[in-house]
Write a protein that holds these residues in place. Sequence first.
Motif, PDB file in Angstrom:
ATOM      1  N   ALA A 107     -52.007 -23.830 -44.308  1.00 34.71           N
ATOM      2  CA  ALA A 107     -51.033 -23.871 -43.063  1.00 34.71           C
ATOM      3  C   ALA A 107     -49.711 -23.720 -43.474  1.00 34.71           C
ATOM      4  N   GLU A 108     -49.371 -24.332 -44.813  1.00 36.90           N
ATOM      5  CA  GLU A 108     -48.142 -24.075 -45.276  1.00 36.90           C
ATOM      6  C   GLU A 108     -47.977 -22.874 -46.118  1.00 36.90           C
ATOM      7  N   LYS A 109     -48.882 -22.144 -46.621  1.00 36.35           N
ATOM      8  CA  LYS A 109     -49.021 -20.998 -47.241  1.00 36.35           C
ATOM      9  C   LYS A 109     -48.846 -19.841 -46.116  1.00 36.35           C
ATOM     10  N   THR A 110     -49.515 -19.970 -45.166  1.00 38.72           N
ATOM     11  CA  THR A 110     -49.353 -19.030 -44.151  1.00 38.72           C
ATOM     12  C   THR A 110     -48.210 -19.115 -42.936  1.00 38.72           C
ATOM     13  N   GLY A 111     -47.907 -20.176 -42.966  1.00 38.57           N
ATOM     14  CA  GLY A 111     -46.960 -20.490 -41.760  1.00 38.57           C
ATOM     15  C   GLY A 111     -47.668 -20.347 -40.485  1.00 38.57           C
ATOM     16  N   LYS A 112     -49.016 -20.683 -40.514  1.00 41.31           N
ATOM     17  CA  LYS A 112     -49.800 -20.522 -39.162  1.00 41.31           C
ATOM     18  C   LYS A 112     -50.522 -22.098 -38.967  1.00 41.31           C
ATOM     19  N   LEU A 113     -50.286 -22.088 -37.654  1.00 42.29           N
ATOM     20  CA  LEU A 113     -51.369 -23.150 -37.226  1.00 42.29           C
ATOM     21  C   LEU A 113     -50.598 -24.732 -37.649  1.00 42.29           C
ATOM     22  N   ILE A 114     -49.218 -24.317 -37.766  1.00 42.22           N
ATOM     23  CA  ILE A 114     -48.505 -25.787 -38.178  1.00 42.22           C
ATOM     24  C   ILE A 114     -46.951 -25.489 -37.410  1.00 42.22           C
ATOM     25  N   PRO A 115     -46.421 -26.239 -36.672  1.00 39.28           N
ATOM     26  CA  PRO A 115     -45.032 -25.904 -36.065  1.00 39.28           C
ATOM     27  C   PRO A 115     -44.052 -25.801 -37.099  1.00 39.28           C
ATOM     28  N   ALA A 116     -42.951 -24.860 -36.913  1.00 42.58           N
ATOM     29  CA  ALA A 116     -41.886 -24.874 -37.646  1.00 42.58           C
ATOM     30  C   ALA A 116     -40.878 -26.191 -37.318  1.00 42.58           C
ATOM     31  N   ASP A 117     -40.944 -26.432 -36.307  1.00 40.80           N
ATOM     32  CA  ASP A 117     -40.014 -27.503 -35.510  1.00 40.80           C
ATOM     33  C   ASP A 117     -40.457 -28.821 -36.229  1.00 40.80           C
ATOM     34  N   PRO A 118     -39.359 -29.597 -36.939  1.00 41.04           N
ATOM     35  CA  PRO A 118     -39.689 -30.739 -37.661  1.00 41.04           C
ATOM     36  C   PRO A 118     -40.467 -31.864 -36.566  1.00 41.04           C
ATOM     37  N   ARG A 119     -39.963 -31.891 -35.476  1.00 40.46           N
ATOM     38  CA  ARG A 119     -40.510 -33.063 -34.701  1.00 40.46           C
ATOM     39  C   ARG A 119     -41.849 -32.687 -34.225  1.00 40.46           C
ATOM     40  N   ALA A 120     -42.465 -31.334 -33.890  1.00 38.34           N
ATOM     41  CA  ALA A 120     -43.691 -31.019 -33.689  1.00 38.34           C
ATOM     42  C   ALA A 120     -44.655 -31.210 -34.982  1.00 38.34           C
ATOM     43  N   ARG A 121     -43.837 -30.687 -35.939  1.00 40.11           N
ATOM     44  CA  ARG A 121     -44.501 -30.862 -37.266  1.00 40.11           C
ATOM     45  C   ARG A 121     -45.242 -32.103 -37.455  1.00 40.11           C
ATOM     46  N   ILE A 122     -44.259 -33.229 -37.619  1.00 38.21           N
ATOM     47  CA  ILE A 122     -44.643 -34.452 -37.636  1.00 38.21           C
ATOM     48  C   ILE A 122     -45.824 -34.882 -36.691  1.00 38.21           C
ATOM     49  N   GLU A 123     -45.534 -34.378 -35.477  1.00 41.99           N
ATOM     50  CA  GLU A 123     -46.871 -35.045 -34.688  1.00 41.99           C
ATOM     51  C   GLU A 123     -48.078 -34.316 -35.198  1.00 41.99           C
ATOM     52  N   VAL A 124     -48.190 -33.245 -35.361  1.00 39.46           N
ATOM     53  CA  VAL A 124     -49.299 -32.579 -35.989  1.00 39.46           C
ATOM     54  C   VAL A 124     -49.792 -33.207 -37.175  1.00 39.46           C
ATOM     55  N   LEU A 125     -48.973 -33.763 -38.292  1.00 43.55           N
ATOM     56  CA  LEU A 125     -49.354 -34.486 -39.310  1.00 43.55           C
ATOM     57  C   LEU A 125     -49.901 -35.663 -38.874  1.00 43.55           C
ATOM     58  N   GLU A 126     -49.450 -36.424 -37.816  1.00 41.84           N
ATOM     59  CA  GLU A 126     -49.948 -37.606 -37.452  1.00 41.84           C
ATOM     60  C   GLU A 126     -51.580 -37.496 -36.798  1.00 41.84           C
ATOM     61  N   TRP A 127     -51.608 -36.439 -36.268  1.00 38.04           N
ATOM     62  CA  TRP A 127     -52.951 -36.204 -35.541  1.00 38.04           C
ATOM     63  C   TRP A 127     -53.975 -35.747 -36.691  1.00 38.04           C
ATOM     64  N   LEU A 128     -53.441 -35.246 -37.571  1.00 35.67           N
ATOM     65  CA  LEU A 128     -54.350 -34.641 -38.759  1.00 35.67           C
ATOM     66  C   LEU A 128     -54.846 -36.028 -39.637  1.00 35.67           C
ATOM     67  N   PHE A 129     -53.587 -36.850 -39.841  1.00 27.31           N
ATOM     68  CA  PHE A 129     -54.125 -38.065 -40.699  1.00 27.31           C
ATOM     69  C   PHE A 129     -54.787 -39.143 -39.725  1.00 27.31           C
ATOM     70  N   TRP A 130     -54.636 -38.954 -38.624  1.00 29.02           N
ATOM     71  CA  TRP A 130     -55.575 -39.817 -37.402  1.00 29.02           C
ATOM     72  C   TRP A 130     -56.820 -39.357 -37.654  1.00 29.02           C
ATOM     73  N   GLN A 131     -57.224 -38.184 -37.751  1.00 28.93           N
ATOM     74  CA  GLN A 131     -58.633 -37.640 -37.937  1.00 28.93           C
ATOM     75  C   GLN A 131     -59.122 -38.131 -39.362  1.00 28.93           C
ATOM     76  N   VAL A 132     -58.365 -37.917 -40.207  1.00 27.96           N
ATOM     77  CA  VAL A 132     -58.878 -37.864 -41.979  1.00 27.96           C
ATOM     78  C   VAL A 132     -59.150 -39.489 -41.945  1.00 27.96           C
ATOM     79  N   GLY A 133     -58.285 -40.193 -41.465  1.00 28.64           N
ATOM     80  CA  GLY A 133     -58.417 -41.669 -41.705  1.00 28.64           C
ATOM     81  C   GLY A 133     -59.198 -42.503 -40.578  1.00 28.64           C
ATOM     82  N   GLY A 134     -59.369 -41.761 -39.467  1.00 28.22           N
ATOM     83  CA  GLY A 134     -60.143 -42.701 -38.388  1.00 28.22           C
ATOM     84  C   GLY A 134     -61.334 -41.925 -37.893  1.00 28.22           C
ATOM     85  N   LEU A 135     -61.018 -40.909 -36.895  1.00 22.90           N
ATOM     86  CA  LEU A 135     -62.122 -40.184 -36.409  1.00 22.90           C
ATOM     87  C   LEU A 135     -63.071 -39.843 -37.372  1.00 22.90           C
ATOM     88  N   GLY A 136     -62.830 -39.080 -38.445  1.00 27.40           N
ATOM     89  CA  GLY A 136     -64.012 -38.848 -39.269  1.00 27.40           C
ATOM     90  C   GLY A 136     -64.694 -39.737 -39.735  1.00 27.40           C
TER      91      GLY A 136
END
Length: 230
Positions: A80-109
């Motif tokens: 996502a960082e390499k391509t600039g795709k599928l991750i928001p540029a806005d810092p507030r939205a970006r941290i929400e994406v990371l929260e839910w990414l880590f929720w999946q990695v640490g919990g859902l999966g």
Amino acid sequence: MIDLHYWPTPNGHKITLFLEEAGLPYTVFPVDIGRGDQFKPEFLAISPNNKMPAIVDRAPADGGAPVSVFESGAILLYLAEKTGKLIPADPRARIEVLEWLFWQVGGLGPMLGQNHHFGTYATQKIPYAIERYERETRRLYGVLDARLKDRRFIVGDGLSIADLACHPWIASHAQQKVDLGDYPQVQRWFDAIAARPAVQRAYAWDGKIERTPLDDAQRAVLFGGTAPAS
């Protein structure tokens, strides 16, 4: 070009989903985790935790030597960082994406993975373990259902790596003894993503990889965490 070391599991699907959605060229190198390919020295050189998926980026953004990345969450973030795709540029939205990414990695999966193990793969059926992970599975589905209320995707109106991380685990809902009808927002979100052409191309790899039925030797490799006897 991305070299993807892959097997058709939820974590493997996360990466094909990103690559197809982003339109990145890639080559799949199957890692047969039942036969112990994950313990081969050449694979351990890029994934020292002997888990797939892993990637090698032959054309990194800095123009330097190839970059290898292991752990599915780290791979999604790297791409996502390499391509600039599928991750928001806005810092507030970006941290929400990371929260839910880590929720999946640490919990859902991990929790749904234990549901799969004790409910489907374990030869000894342990009622406490089965009930414990089925109950936690239902709790996590409820969390996701509440999150998706009044949202098209997990973070607002745009598809992100948080969605791509979660979707392959929800795809196994029948194995988890979950009726998506009980979670209408998850059902809506799941179906909308599943209908995307890039997503369908990504999941098509499931039928392109030849697999053999799980036998005792493969169980020992998968669940014993050790290389097969030579």
